[in-house]
Write a protein that holds these residues in place. Sequence first.
Motif, PDB file in Angstrom:
ATOM      1  N   PHE A 183      -5.650  -0.995  -5.320  1.00 50.12           N
ATOM      2  CA  PHE A 183      -6.604  -1.689  -4.460  1.00 50.12           C
ATOM      3  C   PHE A 183      -8.010  -1.099  -4.623  1.00 50.12           C
ATOM      4  N   GLU A 238       0.952 -12.558   0.213  1.00 53.22           N
ATOM      5  CA  GLU A 238      -0.273 -12.309   0.995  1.00 53.22           C
ATOM      6  C   GLU A 238      -0.997 -13.607   1.302  1.00 53.22           C
ATOM      7  N   ILE A 285      -9.428  -2.751  -7.517  1.00 52.51           N
ATOM      8  CA  ILE A 285      -9.836  -4.131  -7.209  1.00 52.51           C
ATOM      9  C   ILE A 285     -11.253  -4.122  -6.629  1.00 52.51           C
ATOM     10  N   TYR A 343       0.785  -1.228   0.000  1.00 49.13           N
ATOM     11  CA  TYR A 343       0.000   0.000   0.000  1.00 49.13           C
ATOM     12  C   TYR A 343       0.819   1.282   0.000  1.00 49.13           C
ATOM     13  N   PHE A 376      -1.570  -5.259  -8.882  1.00 52.71           N
ATOM     14  CA  PHE A 376      -1.467  -4.933  -7.454  1.00 52.71           C
ATOM     15  C   PHE A 376      -0.323  -5.744  -6.819  1.00 52.71           C
ATOM     16  N   SER A 435      -5.042 -14.452   2.649  1.00 53.53           N
ATOM     17  CA  SER A 435      -6.335 -13.831   2.934  1.00 53.53           C
ATOM     18  C   SER A 435      -7.239 -14.927   3.499  1.00 53.53           C
ATOM     19  N   SER A 474      -9.874  -6.947   6.263  1.00 55.09           N
ATOM     20  CA  SER A 474      -8.414  -6.857   6.371  1.00 55.09           C
ATOM     21  C   SER A 474      -7.910  -7.757   7.484  1.00 55.09           C
ATOM     22  N   GLY A 484     -13.731  -4.427   5.357  1.00 59.51           N
ATOM     23  CA  GLY A 484     -12.955  -4.949   4.233  1.00 59.51           C
ATOM     24  C   GLY A 484     -12.358  -6.325   4.433  1.00 59.51           C
ATOM     25  N   THR A 504      -5.580  -7.377 -10.092  1.00 61.05           N
ATOM     26  CA  THR A 504      -4.981  -8.009  -8.910  1.00 61.05           C
ATOM     27  C   THR A 504      -3.522  -8.376  -9.208  1.00 61.05           C
ATOM     28  N   MET A 554      -1.319 -15.484  -2.099  1.00 60.71           N
ATOM     29  CA  MET A 554      -0.808 -14.787  -3.285  1.00 60.71           C
ATOM     30  C   MET A 554       0.700 -14.904  -3.283  1.00 60.71           C
ATOM     31  N   TYR A 566      -9.548 -13.348  -6.876  1.00 60.80           N
ATOM     32  CA  TYR A 566      -8.126 -12.986  -6.786  1.00 60.80           C
ATOM     33  C   TYR A 566      -7.386 -13.240  -8.103  1.00 60.80           C
TER      34      TYR A 566
HETATM   35  C1  AVI Z   1      -7.273  -5.753   1.954  1.00 56.64           C
HETATM   36  N1  AVI Z   1      -7.559  -7.182   1.859  1.00 56.64           N
HETATM   37  C2  AVI Z   1      -8.700  -7.544   2.712  1.00 56.64           C
HETATM   38  C3  AVI Z   1      -7.696  -7.688   0.486  1.00 56.64           C
HETATM   39  C4  AVI Z   1      -8.053  -9.190   0.502  1.00 56.64           C
HETATM   40  O1  AVI Z   1      -9.016  -9.555  -0.165  1.00 56.64           O
HETATM   41  O2  AVI Z   1      -7.388  -9.962   1.209  1.00 56.64           O
HETATM   42  C5  AVI Z   1      -6.428  -7.473  -0.306  1.00 56.64           C
HETATM   43  C6  AVI Z   1      -6.475  -8.074  -1.664  1.00 56.64           C
HETATM   44  N2  AVI Z   1      -5.549  -8.828  -2.186  1.00 56.64           N
HETATM   45  C7  AVI Z   1      -5.879  -9.175  -3.403  1.00 56.64           C
HETATM   46  N3  AVI Z   1      -7.070  -8.680  -3.671  1.00 56.64           N
HETATM   47  C8  AVI Z   1      -7.442  -7.967  -2.606  1.00 56.64           C
END
Ligand code: AVI
Length: 303
Positions: A30, A260, A33, A22, A196, A262, A144, A142, A193, A232, A186
């Motif tokens: 984002f 990442e 997205i 970020y 990103f 999620s 997060s 969101g 994405t 990811m 995703y």
């Molecule tokens: C910010 N977060 C909740 C998003 C998620 O879905 O985990 C970040 C994201 N990564 C890829 N797309 C969105």
Amino acid sequence: MSFAEEFVAGLRTRHIAPKWFYDAEGSRLFERICLLPEYYPTRTELALLDRHAPEFAARIGTGAEIVEFGAGASVKVRLLLDALESPRRFVPIDISGDYLAEAAATLRADYPGLAVEPLAGDFTRDLVLPLAAGRRIGFFPGSSIGNFEPEAAQALLARFRQWLGGGALLIGVDLFKEPAELHAAYNDAQGVTAAFNLNLLARANRELGADIDLGGWAHAAFYHPPLRRIEMHLVSRRRQVLQVGGERFEFDEGDSLHTENSYKYGVEGFRALARRAGFEPGPVWTDAARRFSLHWLEPANPA
Ligand code: AVI
């Protein structure tokens, strides 16, 4: 640790925390997205906030202060602010300082009576919040929370509970569902994405003087059912050497940098996590297809 330190450490461990996505460019990507047809969380959560705003306002009460964790463009909070009676102050917290300042200026113009006091910083570290002006309510939309490992998510909720000093937390949590639907969210058709994810490397080029060829890396995202999480990665398309911060890092074709996770939750599983963090879970709102949930959490033993 700074981006430079964590990026270099991440090249060693092949794991970089998602908060480094970020910068201003990553925050903008984002936001794109959030508008994608495949990315259901944002529109589903917005619809829930819109539908139940009067209920949230009744729970929050008059003259409250809202603290938003990871505020970004502060779009969702508007649905709350519009429904609240005389909100006293809004404290958006975000790691992307420039982006936060822009969003705060727009909010000030749109809500002339509201004190908007942005706090640029990393809420996973020690932050000093201003003294509360009125009943303090936390807002963490969101999903997060899903970007943290479950133990870290619990620790973060416990920290929020302390910061809120007896106030409640309204939090958005993505729910587990059909793997194909998660996968599509995703792996969008427009490649936003992917951009990103790759922006992490572009950021290293911009800020750290790295000379990474973005064409040498591929976006990969997949659902891992046993852990109920999307992962990811950035996958090296060929054998290559990265030179960053005076160090050399070798990658073979197929080697990956994990950028990442999620996590996706069930409603009861998330309530149990919140209890372990010292909250007493209250009502939960979900859409008809049970894609996404909003949870009202009260501190179990208010100070
Ligand atoms: C910010 N977060 C909740 C998003 C998620 O879905 O985990 C970040 C994201 N990564 C890829 N797309 C969105």
